[in-house]
Design a protein around this motif. Sequence first.
Motif, PDB file in Angstrom:
ATOM      1  N   GLY A   1       0.770  -1.217   0.000  1.00 37.44           N
ATOM      2  CA  GLY A   1       0.000   0.000   0.000  1.00 37.44           C
ATOM      3  C   GLY A   1       0.803   1.269   0.000  1.00 37.44           C
ATOM      4  N   PHE A   2       2.151   1.189   0.138  1.00 39.92           N
ATOM      5  CA  PHE A   2       2.939   2.413   0.206  1.00 39.92           C
ATOM      6  C   PHE A   2       3.232   2.953  -1.175  1.00 39.92           C
ATOM      7  CE2 PHE A   2       4.943   1.362   4.511  1.00 39.92           C
ATOM      8  CZ  PHE A   2       4.129   2.284   5.131  1.00 39.92           C
ATOM      9  N   GLY A   3       3.308   4.266  -1.248  1.00 40.32           N
ATOM     10  CA  GLY A   3       3.831   4.910  -2.433  1.00 40.32           C
ATOM     11  C   GLY A   3       5.320   5.076  -2.237  1.00 40.32           C
ATOM     12  N   GLY A   4       6.002   5.839  -3.088  1.00 38.30           N
ATOM     13  CA  GLY A   4       7.434   6.020  -2.940  1.00 38.30           C
ATOM     14  C   GLY A   4       7.757   7.076  -1.909  1.00 38.30           C
ATOM     15  N   PHE A   5       9.047   7.250  -1.642  1.00 34.01           N
ATOM     16  CA  PHE A   5       9.444   8.288  -0.691  1.00 34.01           C
ATOM     17  C   PHE A   5       9.053   9.651  -1.223  1.00 34.01           C
ATOM     18  CE2 PHE A   5      11.562   6.756   2.918  1.00 34.01           C
ATOM     19  CZ  PHE A   5      12.064   5.506   2.585  1.00 34.01           C
ATOM     20  N   GLY A   6       8.577  10.458  -0.297  1.00 37.00           N
ATOM     21  CA  GLY A   6       8.166  11.801  -0.667  1.00 37.00           C
ATOM     22  C   GLY A   6       6.757  11.853  -1.229  1.00 37.00           C
ATOM     23  N   GLY A   7       6.128  10.686  -1.396  1.00 41.53           N
ATOM     24  CA  GLY A   7       4.785  10.664  -1.945  1.00 41.53           C
ATOM     25  C   GLY A   7       3.820  10.080  -0.947  1.00 41.53           C
ATOM     26  N   PHE A   8       2.602   9.873  -1.386  1.00 48.36           N
ATOM     27  CA  PHE A   8       1.574   9.363  -0.497  1.00 48.36           C
ATOM     28  C   PHE A   8       0.873   8.211  -1.170  1.00 48.36           C
ATOM     29  CE2 PHE A   8       2.407  13.624   0.639  1.00 48.36           C
ATOM     30  CZ  PHE A   8       2.339  13.639   2.018  1.00 48.36           C
ATOM     31  N   GLY A   9       0.507   7.230  -0.375  1.00 51.33           N
ATOM     32  CA  GLY A   9      -0.236   6.107  -0.913  1.00 51.33           C
ATOM     33  C   GLY A   9      -1.269   5.674   0.084  1.00 51.33           C
TER      34      GLY A   9
ATOM     35  N   GLU B   1      -3.847  11.373  11.721  1.00 47.20           N
ATOM     36  CA  GLU B   1      -3.289  12.440  10.878  1.00 47.20           C
ATOM     37  C   GLU B   1      -3.315  12.078   9.396  1.00 47.20           C
ATOM     38  OE1 GLU B   1      -2.653  15.330  11.768  1.00 47.20           O
ATOM     39  OE2 GLU B   1      -2.349  15.256  13.925  1.00 47.20           O
ATOM     40  N   GLY B   2      -4.016  10.987   9.061  1.00 45.96           N
ATOM     41  CA  GLY B   2      -4.129  10.598   7.662  1.00 45.96           C
ATOM     42  C   GLY B   2      -5.274  11.317   6.981  1.00 45.96           C
ATOM     43  N   GLU B   3      -5.814  10.697   5.952  1.00 52.41           N
ATOM     44  CA  GLU B   3      -6.902  11.326   5.202  1.00 52.41           C
ATOM     45  C   GLU B   3      -8.174  11.348   6.048  1.00 52.41           C
ATOM     46  OE1 GLU B   3      -9.347   9.806   1.433  1.00 52.41           O
ATOM     47  OE2 GLU B   3      -7.288  10.392   0.922  1.00 52.41           O
TER      48      GLU B   3
ATOM     49  N   SER C   1       4.698  18.848   5.530  1.00 52.49           N
ATOM     50  CA  SER C   1       3.425  19.251   4.951  1.00 52.49           C
ATOM     51  C   SER C   1       2.792  18.039   4.283  1.00 52.49           C
ATOM     52  CB  SER C   1       3.643  20.372   3.928  1.00 52.49           C
ATOM     53  OG  SER C   1       2.420  20.766   3.337  1.00 52.49           O
ATOM     54  N   VAL C   2       1.580  17.703   4.685  1.00 52.58           N
ATOM     55  CA  VAL C   2       0.906  16.525   4.140  1.00 52.58           C
ATOM     56  C   VAL C   2      -0.425  16.926   3.522  1.00 52.58           C
ATOM     57  CG1 VAL C   2       1.973  14.970   5.795  1.00 52.58           C
ATOM     58  CG2 VAL C   2      -0.195  16.015   6.362  1.00 52.58           C
ATOM     59  N   PRO C   3      -0.863  16.206   2.483  1.00 48.14           N
ATOM     60  CA  PRO C   3      -2.141  16.547   1.850  1.00 48.14           C
ATOM     61  C   PRO C   3      -3.315  16.123   2.720  1.00 48.14           C
ATOM     62  CG  PRO C   3      -1.249  14.575   0.855  1.00 48.14           C
ATOM     63  CD  PRO C   3      -0.204  15.078   1.802  1.00 48.14           C
ATOM     64  N   THR C   4      -4.382  16.862   2.655  1.00 51.49           N
ATOM     65  CA  THR C   4      -5.583  16.527   3.413  1.00 51.49           C
ATOM     66  C   THR C   4      -6.781  17.158   2.710  1.00 51.49           C
ATOM     67  OG1 THR C   4      -6.602  16.566   5.615  1.00 51.49           O
ATOM     68  CG2 THR C   4      -5.392  18.546   4.930  1.00 51.49           C
ATOM     69  N   TYR C   5      -7.916  17.086   3.346  1.00 53.27           N
ATOM     70  CA  TYR C   5      -9.128  17.711   2.818  1.00 53.27           C
ATOM     71  C   TYR C   5      -9.699  18.661   3.867  1.00 53.27           C
ATOM     72  CZ  TYR C   5      -9.293  14.201  -0.922  1.00 53.27           C
ATOM     73  OH  TYR C   5      -9.008  13.427  -2.009  1.00 53.27           O
ATOM     74  N   GLU C   6     -10.419  19.660   3.402  1.00 53.08           N
ATOM     75  CA  GLU C   6     -11.137  20.544   4.297  1.00 53.08           C
ATOM     76  C   GLU C   6     -12.516  20.824   3.707  1.00 53.08           C
ATOM     77  OE1 GLU C   6      -8.943  24.140   4.681  1.00 53.08           O
ATOM     78  OE2 GLU C   6      -9.417  24.871   2.674  1.00 53.08           O
TER      79      GLU C   6
ATOM     80  N   SER D   1      -3.554  21.193   2.242  1.00 48.38           N
ATOM     81  CA  SER D   1      -2.412  20.584   2.923  1.00 48.38           C
ATOM     82  C   SER D   1      -2.359  21.118   4.350  1.00 48.38           C
ATOM     83  CB  SER D   1      -1.103  20.892   2.190  1.00 48.38           C
ATOM     84  OG  SER D   1      -0.860  22.292   2.171  1.00 48.38           O
ATOM     85  N   LYS D   2      -1.700  20.366   5.211  1.00 46.97           N
ATOM     86  CA  LYS D   2      -1.541  20.796   6.596  1.00 46.97           C
ATOM     87  C   LYS D   2      -0.128  20.476   7.054  1.00 46.97           C
ATOM     88  CE  LYS D   2      -3.275  16.485   8.665  1.00 46.97           C
ATOM     89  NZ  LYS D   2      -4.266  15.888   9.582  1.00 46.97           N
ATOM     90  N   THR D   3       0.341  21.227   8.034  1.00 48.46           N
ATOM     91  CA  THR D   3       1.675  21.021   8.585  1.00 48.46           C
ATOM     92  C   THR D   3       1.578  20.178   9.857  1.00 48.46           C
ATOM     93  OG1 THR D   3       2.452  23.132   7.681  1.00 48.46           O
ATOM     94  CG2 THR D   3       3.761  22.144   9.453  1.00 48.46           C
ATOM     95  N   VAL D   4       2.380  19.128   9.893  1.00 48.04           N
ATOM     96  CA  VAL D   4       2.384  18.218  11.039  1.00 48.04           C
ATOM     97  C   VAL D   4       3.798  18.155  11.605  1.00 48.04           C
ATOM     98  CG1 VAL D   4       1.991  15.849  11.803  1.00 48.04           C
ATOM     99  CG2 VAL D   4       0.525  16.849  10.041  1.00 48.04           C
ATOM    100  N   GLU D   5       3.914  18.210  12.921  1.00 49.46           N
ATOM    101  CA  GLU D   5       5.216  18.088  13.572  1.00 49.46           C
ATOM    102  C   GLU D   5       5.463  16.628  13.949  1.00 49.46           C
ATOM    103  OE1 GLU D   5       7.338  21.104  16.319  1.00 49.46           O
ATOM    104  OE2 GLU D   5       6.341  19.700  17.689  1.00 49.46           O
ATOM    105  N   VAL D   6       6.606  16.114  13.539  1.00 46.79           N
ATOM    106  CA  VAL D   6       6.965  14.722  13.808  1.00 46.79           C
ATOM    107  C   VAL D   6       8.151  14.692  14.760  1.00 46.79           C
ATOM    108  CG1 VAL D   6       7.586  12.504  12.796  1.00 46.79           C
ATOM    109  CG2 VAL D   6       6.268  14.155  11.460  1.00 46.79           C
ATOM    110  N   ASN D   7       7.982  13.992  15.851  1.00 49.80           N
ATOM    111  CA  ASN D   7       9.068  13.821  16.815  1.00 49.80           C
ATOM    112  C   ASN D   7       9.826  12.540  16.476  1.00 49.80           C
ATOM    113  OD1 ASN D   7      10.741  14.112  19.034  1.00 49.80           O
ATOM    114  ND2 ASN D   7       9.301  13.147  20.449  1.00 49.80           N
ATOM    115  N   ILE D   8      11.002  12.680  15.866  1.00 53.72           N
ATOM    116  CA  ILE D   8      11.807  11.518  15.479  1.00 53.72           C
ATOM    117  C   ILE D   8      12.732  11.178  16.643  1.00 53.72           C
ATOM    118  CG2 ILE D   8      13.499  10.633  13.839  1.00 53.72           C
ATOM    119  CD1 ILE D   8      12.353  12.586  11.781  1.00 53.72           C
ATOM    120  N   PRO D   9      12.558  10.019  17.263  1.00 58.07           N
ATOM    121  CA  PRO D   9      13.318   9.696  18.473  1.00 58.07           C
ATOM    122  C   PRO D   9      14.774   9.344  18.189  1.00 58.07           C
ATOM    123  CG  PRO D   9      11.972   7.834  17.832  1.00 58.07           C
ATOM    124  CD  PRO D   9      11.608   8.954  16.902  1.00 58.07           C
ATOM    125  N   ALA D  10      15.635   9.551  19.180  1.00 59.77           N
ATOM    126  CA  ALA D  10      17.047   9.202  19.064  1.00 59.77           C
ATOM    127  C   ALA D  10      17.190   7.696  18.915  1.00 59.77           C
ATOM    128  CB  ALA D  10      17.804   9.675  20.306  1.00 59.77           C
ATOM    129  N   GLY D  11      18.048   7.286  17.988  1.00 54.07           N
ATOM    130  CA  GLY D  11      18.307   5.867  17.778  1.00 54.07           C
ATOM    131  C   GLY D  11      17.530   5.250  16.646  1.00 54.07           C
TER     132      GLY D  11
END
Length: 378
Positions: free
Chosen positions: A82-90, A238-240, A144-149, A216-226
Amino acid sequence: MSNKDFYETLGVARSASDDEIKKAFRKLAMKYHPDRNPGDKAAEEKFKEVQYAYAILSDREKKTAYDQYGHAGVDPNMGAGGFGGFGGFGGFSGAQGFDFGDIFSQMFGGAGGGRAQSYQGADLQYGVEISLEEAAKGIKKRISVPTYEECDVCHGSGAKPGTSASTCSTCHGSGTIHVRQAIFQMQQTCPTCHGSGKEIKEPCIKCRGEGRVKTSKTVEVNIPAGIDDGQRIRLSGEGEPGQHGAPAGDLYVVVQVKAHKTFERNGLDLHCELPVSFATAALGGDVEVPTLDGKVKLSIPSETQTGRRMRVKGKGIKSLRSSAVGDLYCHVVVETPINLTERQKELLEEFDKISTGLDRSQTPRQKSFFDKVRDIFD
């Protein structure tokens, strides 16, 4: 739901035709139908397994994904499909796939009539690239991720301003229609209103009757150490967005760690080449070694050879799930000097003269080489 092979569940070969799959399903569905096995939990579970398997194998896209990737191709929780490529959405199976409860009611006339169907929003994937340093220490990223409003023209109704949606003339507002096949009464999504129960005669020009528009909307992602390359972070909700009040899907952020010019990662450990001069390798001495936290001193023992591995404890990567920290391994490479001055050449030539006739124990690699040559010709 078990991970039993879907073809095995239906009792058909992988080369079975669509008709053979359908025939096998009907036979098993009749055998294990709850109405024929009241109070039999085992039969009910078997019935669900059969129905789930048919839902996959009767859908061409899902069947192709399953044939190629197995259960991972049709289950978003297993990560492969179900995944698209990097930088894209699936989209995952979510809203784009089947609704198990909906299929159950479709085949055997379950409850739920008189109410518009709800569809959970699709899961999305976003690829984010970070450096090795960021992976080791952790970082917050804004993406920035795509969404609907809601459409600001029709305010979500989907109808042209001044008009309104009317009750669907086909399903009379239920969102479903009933079709009888053999002994089964199937409940299907209304082809006119697509499950909404409403029919829009004059759709909104901006959203074309959808009631929502892409944004589109801006989402903050906390990427953990390691975190390591290829691992993913799930952001619930935070998906569609879902339709008709259904919950939103999830956003999966897949981390890609860029190749580092100095270090290579292996689990929690880091590896690097450590160039050492001829003199330092022979006589020993201290050298500076780069780490992700800055430089540290490392003592090189005398008579060090190329290929020797030296450990700098605790200078690797911190574990994502514990307090463990990896080590840094430096692989010694004794450098042959280039662009020599005349004086340096003289000294090396003098060293070569006084080195003639050295005991074999002073040149271990040379000794090993000539021993191997002798063994070949003896």
